[in-house]
Design an enzyme around this catalytic site. Structure first.
Site, PDB file in Angstrom:
ATOM      1  N   GLY A 100       0.628  -1.167   0.046  1.00  0.00           N
ATOM      2  CA  GLY A 100      -0.070   0.022   0.037  1.00  0.00           C
ATOM      3  C   GLY A 100       0.841   1.371   0.243  1.00  0.00           C
ATOM      4  N   GLU A 103       1.318   1.797  -3.604  1.00  0.00           N
ATOM      5  CA  GLU A 103       0.292   2.197  -4.347  1.00  0.00           C
ATOM      6  C   GLU A 103      -0.006   3.776  -3.762  1.00  0.00           C
ATOM      7  OE1 GLU A 103      -1.888  -1.201  -2.564  1.00  0.00           O
ATOM      8  OE2 GLU A 103      -2.676  -1.457  -4.689  1.00  0.00           O
TER       9      GLU A 103
HETATM   10  C1  LIG Z   1      -4.213  -5.272   1.822  1.00  0.00           C
HETATM   11  C2  LIG Z   1      -2.659  -5.178   1.857  1.00  0.00           C
HETATM   12  C3  LIG Z   1      -1.964  -4.230   1.723  1.00  0.00           C
HETATM   13  C4  LIG Z   1      -2.503  -2.768   1.360  1.00  0.00           C
HETATM   14  C5  LIG Z   1      -0.579  -4.149   1.892  1.00  0.00           C
HETATM   15  O1  LIG Z   1       0.126  -3.179   2.067  1.00  0.00           O
HETATM   16  S1  LIG Z   1       0.312  -5.880   1.990  1.00  0.00           S
HETATM   17  C6  LIG Z   1       2.012  -5.319   2.254  1.00  0.00           C
HETATM   18  C7  LIG Z   1       2.403  -4.979   3.715  1.00  0.00           C
HETATM   19  N1  LIG Z   1       3.682  -4.920   3.884  1.00  0.00           N
HETATM   20  C8  LIG Z   1       4.721  -5.772   3.851  1.00  0.00           C
HETATM   21  O2  LIG Z   1       4.415  -7.004   3.680  1.00  0.00           O
HETATM   22  C9  LIG Z   1       6.087  -5.412   4.064  1.00  0.00           C
HETATM   23  C10 LIG Z   1       6.809  -6.288   5.143  1.00  0.00           C
HETATM   24  N2  LIG Z   1       8.006  -5.869   5.777  1.00  0.00           N
HETATM   25  C11 LIG Z   1       9.040  -6.234   5.043  1.00  0.00           C
HETATM   26  O3  LIG Z   1       9.307  -6.587   4.061  1.00  0.00           O
HETATM   27  C12 LIG Z   1      10.356  -5.779   5.929  1.00  0.00           C
HETATM   28  O4  LIG Z   1       9.946  -5.612   7.321  1.00  0.00           O
HETATM   29  C13 LIG Z   1      10.758  -4.439   5.711  1.00  0.00           C
HETATM   30  C14 LIG Z   1      11.519  -4.604   4.119  1.00  0.00           C
HETATM   31  C15 LIG Z   1       9.724  -3.249   5.603  1.00  0.00           C
HETATM   32  C16 LIG Z   1      11.937  -3.862   6.494  1.00  0.00           C
HETATM   33  O5  LIG Z   1      12.758  -5.017   6.742  1.00  0.00           O
HETATM   34  P1  LIG Z   1      14.224  -4.980   7.662  1.00  0.00           P
HETATM   35  O6  LIG Z   1      14.933  -3.851   7.441  1.00  0.00           O
HETATM   36  O7  LIG Z   1      14.890  -6.279   7.517  1.00  0.00           O
HETATM   37  O8  LIG Z   1      13.483  -5.108   9.075  1.00  0.00           O
HETATM   38  P2  LIG Z   1      12.430  -6.105   9.755  1.00  0.00           P
HETATM   39  O9  LIG Z   1      11.745  -6.890   8.822  1.00  0.00           O
HETATM   40  O10 LIG Z   1      12.881  -6.549  10.957  1.00  0.00           O
HETATM   41  O11 LIG Z   1      11.146  -5.054  10.298  1.00  0.00           O
HETATM   42  C17 LIG Z   1      11.380  -4.081  11.073  1.00  0.00           C
HETATM   43  C18 LIG Z   1      10.165  -3.627  12.072  1.00  0.00           C
HETATM   44  O12 LIG Z   1       9.307  -3.253  11.142  1.00  0.00           O
HETATM   45  C19 LIG Z   1       8.163  -3.830  11.262  1.00  0.00           C
HETATM   46  N3  LIG Z   1       7.016  -3.881  10.257  1.00  0.00           N
HETATM   47  C20 LIG Z   1       7.686  -4.422   8.839  1.00  0.00           C
HETATM   48  N4  LIG Z   1       6.633  -3.932   8.111  1.00  0.00           N
HETATM   49  C21 LIG Z   1       5.813  -3.756   8.886  1.00  0.00           C
HETATM   50  C22 LIG Z   1       4.114  -3.363   8.553  1.00  0.00           C
HETATM   51  N5  LIG Z   1       3.749  -3.597   7.090  1.00  0.00           N
HETATM   52  N6  LIG Z   1       3.189  -3.057   9.606  1.00  0.00           N
HETATM   53  C23 LIG Z   1       3.757  -2.950  10.693  1.00  0.00           C
HETATM   54  N7  LIG Z   1       5.211  -3.257  11.087  1.00  0.00           N
HETATM   55  C24 LIG Z   1       5.869  -3.596  10.177  1.00  0.00           C
HETATM   56  C25 LIG Z   1       8.659  -5.495  11.708  1.00  0.00           C
HETATM   57  O13 LIG Z   1       7.529  -6.191  12.364  1.00  0.00           O
HETATM   58  C26 LIG Z   1       9.773  -4.960  12.556  1.00  0.00           C
HETATM   59  O14 LIG Z   1       9.162  -4.500  13.766  1.00  0.00           O
HETATM   60  P3  LIG Z   1       9.987  -5.208  15.182  1.00  0.00           P
HETATM   61  O15 LIG Z   1       9.939  -6.526  15.295  1.00  0.00           O
HETATM   62  O16 LIG Z   1      11.287  -4.384  14.977  1.00  0.00           O
HETATM   63  O17 LIG Z   1       9.135  -4.480  16.323  1.00  0.00           O
END
Ligand SMILES: C/C=C(\C)C(=O)SCCNC(=O)CCNC(=O)[C@H](O)C(C)(C)COP(=O)(O)OP(=O)(O)OC[C@H]1O[C@@H](n2cnc3c(N)ncnc32)[C@H](O)[C@@H]1OP(=O)(O)O
Length: 191
Positions: A100, A103
Site C-alpha cells: 500500500g 500504491e
Molecule cells: C491489503 C494489503 C496491503 C495494502 C499491503 O500493503 S500488504 C503489504 C504489507 N507490507 C509488507 O508486507 C512489508 C513487510 N515488511 C518487510 O518486508 C520488511 O519488514 C521491511 C522491508 C519493511 C523492513 O525489513 P528489515 O529492515 O529487514 O526489518 P524487519 O523486517 O526486522 O522489520 C523492522 C520492524 O518493522 C516492522 N514492520 C515491517 N513491516 C511492517 C508493516 N507493514 N506493518 C507494521 N510493522 C511492520 C517489523 O515487524 C519490525 O518490527 P519489530 O520486530 O522491530 O518491532
C-alpha cells in the site's frame, strides 16, 4: 498519524508517522485524509510533498492491525483523493515503499526516490493481490509485462531499477525530501 507543515515556497509537507516503517494504520490513513484536505483548501499552498518520518516512506498496510476489524478511512478513496488534487503532489521515497505504500506513491503525480530505497508490491507473499489501485496504476505507468512481473513475484526493486522502469521520476543520493520539495516547486502552477 500524519503531520502537516507549510514550507517556504508554498509547499505543504505531509509526513507519515507510525514507527517503525510508517505503515498505513487507521490513524495514518485518517492523518493523510485530513492533511491532504488541508493542503487542498489552503490557498497559499501550490504543491505538496508526502514523505515518511525517520527516512522510511511507507511499509504498506499495518500488519499489526490485520487481526482486528477494519477501522478508519479505506485506502482506495484516500489514494483517489490524492490523485485528484489539482496541485502537484510528489512522494519522497526513502527507505521503503512497499505494498500500500507503493500504491500511495503511485497515486501521487510524481515520485522522487533515494538511491537506497526499495520499492515493491509484496502482497502476493501474503496471499493477496494489490487492492488499492496498484494493479491499474502500475501497468499504466510501466506497461503490462513489467507490472505483472512485480505483482506476481512480489520482489523488491532498487530505486535504480524503478527509474529504469519508469516508476520513479528522479533518484537522488542526497536528501529525497529536499529534492522532492525542489521538484514540486519547479512544476507548481503548470497544468
Ligand atoms: C491489503 C494489503 C496491503 C495494502 C499491503 O500493503 S500488504 C503489504 C504489507 N507490507 C509488507 O508486507 C512489508 C513487510 N515488511 C518487510 O518486508 C520488511 O519488514 C521491511 C522491508 C519493511 C523492513 O525489513 P528489515 O529492515 O529487514 O526489518 P524487519 O523486517 O526486522 O522489520 C523492522 C520492524 O518493522 C516492522 N514492520 C515491517 N513491516 C511492517 C508493516 N507493514 N506493518 C507494521 N510493522 C511492520 C517489523 O515487524 C519490525 O518490527 P519489530 O520486530 O522491530 O518491532
Amino acid at each position: 498519524m500524519a503531520t502537516y507543515s507549510r514550507l517556504p515556497g508554498s509547499v505543504a509537507l505531509i509526513t507519515l508517522q507510525n514507527p517503525p516503517v510508517n505503515a498505513l494504520s487507521a490513524a495514518v490513513r485518517q492523518g493523510i485524509v485530513d492533511t491532504v484536505q488541508r493542503a487542498l483548501k489552503d490557498p497559499k499552498v501550490t504543491s505538496v510533498v508526502i514523505c515518511g518520518q525517520n527516512g522510511k516512506f511507507c511499509g504498506g498496510a499495518d500488519i499489526r492491525e490485520f487481526a482486528g476489524p477494519m477501522l478508519g478511512p479505506p485506502l482506495v478513496p484516500m489514494i483517489h483523493a490524492i490523485e485528484a488534487v489539482d496541485k502537484p503532489v510528489a512522494a519522497a521515497i526513502e527507505g521503503v515503499a512497499l505494498g500500500g505504500g507503493l500504491e500511495l506513491a503511485l497515486g501521487c503525480h510524481y515520485r522522487i526516490a533515494h538511491s537506497k530505497a526499495l520499492l515493491g508490491l509484496p502482497e502476493v507473499t501474503l496471499g493477496l493481490l494489490p487492492g488499492a489501485g496498484g494493479t491499474q496504476r502500475l501497468p499504466r505507468l510501466i506497461g503490462l509485462t513489467a507490472a505483472l512481473d512485480l505483482i506476481t513475484t512480489g520482489r523488491h526493486i532498487s530505486a535504480a531499477e524503478a527509474l529504469k522502469l519508469g516508476i520513479v521520476d528522479q533518484v537522488t543520493d542526497s536528501n529525497a525530501v529536499d529534492q522532492a520539495v525542489e521538484f514540486v516547486r519547479s512544476v507548481a502552477g503548470r497544468s
